[in-house]
Design an enzyme around this catalytic site. Structure first.
Site, short mmCIF file in Angstrom:
data_model
loop_
_atom_site.label_atom_id
_atom_site.label_comp_id
_atom_site.label_asym_id
_atom_site.label_seq_id
_atom_site.Cartn_x
_atom_site.Cartn_y
_atom_site.Cartn_z
N ARG A 63 -8.18 -4.22 0.31
CA ARG A 63 -7.10 -3.76 1.31
C ARG A 63 -6.01 -4.63 1.73
O ARG A 63 -6.17 -6.09 1.36
CB ARG A 63 -7.46 -2.93 2.68
CG ARG A 63 -8.58 -3.54 3.12
CD ARG A 63 -8.20 -3.48 4.71
NE ARG A 63 -7.03 -3.92 5.36
CZ ARG A 63 -6.84 -5.09 5.52
NH1 ARG A 63 -7.44 -6.31 5.20
NH2 ARG A 63 -5.51 -5.30 6.09
N GLY A 64 -4.91 -4.38 2.19
CA GLY A 64 -3.69 -5.02 2.36
C GLY A 64 -2.88 -5.47 1.17
O GLY A 64 -3.46 -5.47 0.04
N ARG A 104 -3.08 4.32 -3.95
CA ARG A 104 -2.50 4.27 -2.51
C ARG A 104 -1.02 4.23 -2.88
O ARG A 104 -0.51 3.54 -3.50
CB ARG A 104 -3.03 3.09 -1.66
CG ARG A 104 -4.53 3.09 -1.28
CD ARG A 104 -4.80 2.12 -0.36
NE ARG A 104 -4.40 2.45 1.00
CZ ARG A 104 -4.59 1.69 1.86
NH1 ARG A 104 -5.20 0.40 2.15
NH2 ARG A 104 -4.30 2.10 3.10
N ASP A 250 3.73 -3.51 4.43
CA ASP A 250 3.28 -2.72 3.32
C ASP A 250 4.61 -2.74 2.33
O ASP A 250 4.19 -2.54 0.94
CB ASP A 250 2.41 -1.58 3.33
CG ASP A 250 1.21 -1.97 4.03
OD1 ASP A 250 1.16 -2.31 5.19
OD2 ASP A 250 0.28 -2.10 3.21
N ASN A 260 4.41 -0.64 8.05
CA ASN A 260 3.31 -1.52 8.43
C ASN A 260 2.35 -0.49 8.95
O ASN A 260 2.46 0.54 9.39
CB ASN A 260 3.36 -2.77 9.05
CG ASN A 260 2.47 -3.69 9.23
OD1 ASN A 260 1.58 -4.01 8.20
ND2 ASN A 260 1.97 -4.41 10.31
N LYS A 261 0.93 -1.11 8.92
CA LYS A 261 -0.01 -0.24 9.62
C LYS A 261 0.33 0.50 11.04
O LYS A 261 1.14 -0.04 11.91
CB LYS A 261 -1.13 -1.32 9.99
CG LYS A 261 -2.50 -0.36 10.65
CD LYS A 261 -2.92 0.42 9.90
CE LYS A 261 -3.40 0.29 8.48
NZ LYS A 261 -3.82 1.44 7.78
O1 MRU Z 1 -4.65 0.26 5.33
P1 MRU Z 1 -4.52 -1.35 4.98
O2 MRU Z 1 -5.72 -2.01 5.76
O3 MRU Z 1 -4.46 -1.67 3.71
O4 MRU Z 1 -2.93 -1.65 5.67
C1 MRU Z 1 -2.77 -3.03 5.85
C2 MRU Z 1 -1.66 -3.50 6.41
O5 MRU Z 1 -0.86 -2.52 6.88
C3 MRU Z 1 -1.06 -4.95 6.55
O6 MRU Z 1 -0.50 -5.30 7.53
C4 MRU Z 1 -0.22 -5.01 5.25
O7 MRU Z 1 -0.81 -4.62 4.17
C5 MRU Z 1 0.23 -6.49 5.11
S1 MRU Z 1 -1.22 -7.54 4.58
C6 MRU Z 1 -0.74 -9.13 4.18
#
Ligand code: MRU
Length: 364
Positions: A63-64, A104, A250, A260-261
């Protein structure tokens, strides 16, 4: 745009840092550190086919934004290795790429990396040469991401003063990238320079990327970290105990709005209210200049089960519905600066973002 005092391309401090083994290519197999199991178990899963890799991405074993993109780029190698080598080879390859692309929707790195791999595939006809070129391209993406992390770490650390205390959200570290991170690359570099006192990490409901992953990464690096419930973050900012909020993204739209998250937007609002700088650290592979503003970014909705239970324990009555967006959008006007591998963009907007991409095109 401000440039760092660091010696490009490798910074003194974290050039020596060993990247986290987020993913490794091993002879036709993508080995992933299974992030669903951290921090209680450090185990690896092997993806040899597209369905297992797609499942790993969907369920957040990997993830990320940058890590998803790079894993998918290696997935393109798996697609070429596993597509029926007969007459329909090209169609079979593209169908597998479509499966990866459907995993995703929000992190734009996934789409950028797969577009590059489609182009590489077109330019290298024949199964063997396609496989070789796709693998080299995926490895290149990994190297570039590590290099971008080092550069962002330096640019970001330049913005922090001695004894800084920072707040971060989700996990934007080695686990979310090729091995060093974005927001956490800044934190690692600041720690190496001796300007960081400690980190607060939001637990990041509902999947706890902050509590499980950021706290694990920072503890592993010997950096003091306290975890707080997401709902306590505004109070911490109000108390004046935080010098900077540092997060990642993201997808950054052409006008600087950043997805972002979920929980990032309220942090930005609270940071603005209390006069605390709010930094977004993200490589150019996270920018989407074809999306004009954050309103156009597709926000992934996750399943009910992520909110309805905690392990074996039920948290919700059957009759209750859920609203479970994985991301939110922080408007550019709340962002003090975006830090990318090319430098620091204060008060980001369409013109400043266009100017970085213009300069990259000019220098090609
Ligand atoms: O749902 P996730 O865990 O993939 O979400 C990740 C995030 O929101 C991160 O902050 C983002 O991908 C940047 S990671 C360098």
């Amino acid at each position: 745009m401000v440039s760092s005092s660091c010696a490009f391309p490798f910074c003194r401090a974290n050039a020596d840092m060993i990247p986290l083994p987020t993913m490794q290519w091993m002879d036709g197999n993508l080995r992933l550190l299974d992030q669903r199991k951290l921090p209680s178990e450090e185990i690896y899963i092997d993806c040899r086919d597209i369905d297992s890799l797609a499942e790993a991405i969907r369920t957040l074993a990997v993830r990320g934004a940058p890590a998803i993109g790079i894993a998918a780029a290696f997935g393109a190698v798996i697609a070429a290795l596993t597509a029926d080598p007969g007459e329909e080879f090209n169609e079979a390859f593209y169908a597998k790429i479509d499966i990866l692309e459907g995993t995703r929707p929000t992190a734009v790195n996934l789409f950028h990396c797969l577009d590059i791999q489609r182009r590489i595939f077109r330019m290298n006809p024949g199964r063997d040469s396609a496989i070789e070129a796709l693998l080299e391209s995926a490895r290149d993406m990994m190297r570039s991401d590590l290099q971008a992390s080092r550069q962002m770490g330096c640019f970001g650390a330049d913005l922090l003063e001695k004894d800084s205390v920072v707040l971060t959200h989700c996990n934007a570290g080695g686990l979310a990238t090729a091995g060093l991170g974005t927001a956490l690359a800044v934190i690692y570099e600041a720690w190496d320079r001796g300007v960081l006192e400690k980190v607060y990490a939001d637990e990041t409901r509902p999947l706890l990327q902050g509590a499980r992953l950021t706290a694990w990464e920072l503890s592993r690096a010997g950096i003091p970290v306290d975890v707080l419930p997401d709902s306590a973050a505004a109070s911490l900012l109000q108390k004046g105990q935080i010098d900077a909020v540092i997060v990642s993204s993201d997808r950054i739209a052409a006008n600087g709005d950043a997805a972002n998250k979920i929980g990032t937007y309220p942090l930005a609002l609270a940071a603005k209210e209390h006069g605390i700088p709010f930094y977004v650290v993200a490589p150019l592979s996270t920018f989407d200049v074809s999306t004009s503003s954050g309103n156009e970014i597709e926000i992934e909705q996750r399943g009910r089960n992520e909110l309805a239970s905690l392990g074996e324990r039920k948290l919700l009555p059957e009759a209750a519905g859920v609203w479970n967006p994985a991301f939110d959008v922080t408007p550019a006007k709340l962002i003090t600066a975006i830090i990318c591998e090319k430098g620091v963009l204060f008060t980001p907007d369409t013109d400043s973002i266009q100017s970085i991409f213009g300069r990259i095109t000019d220098s090609r």
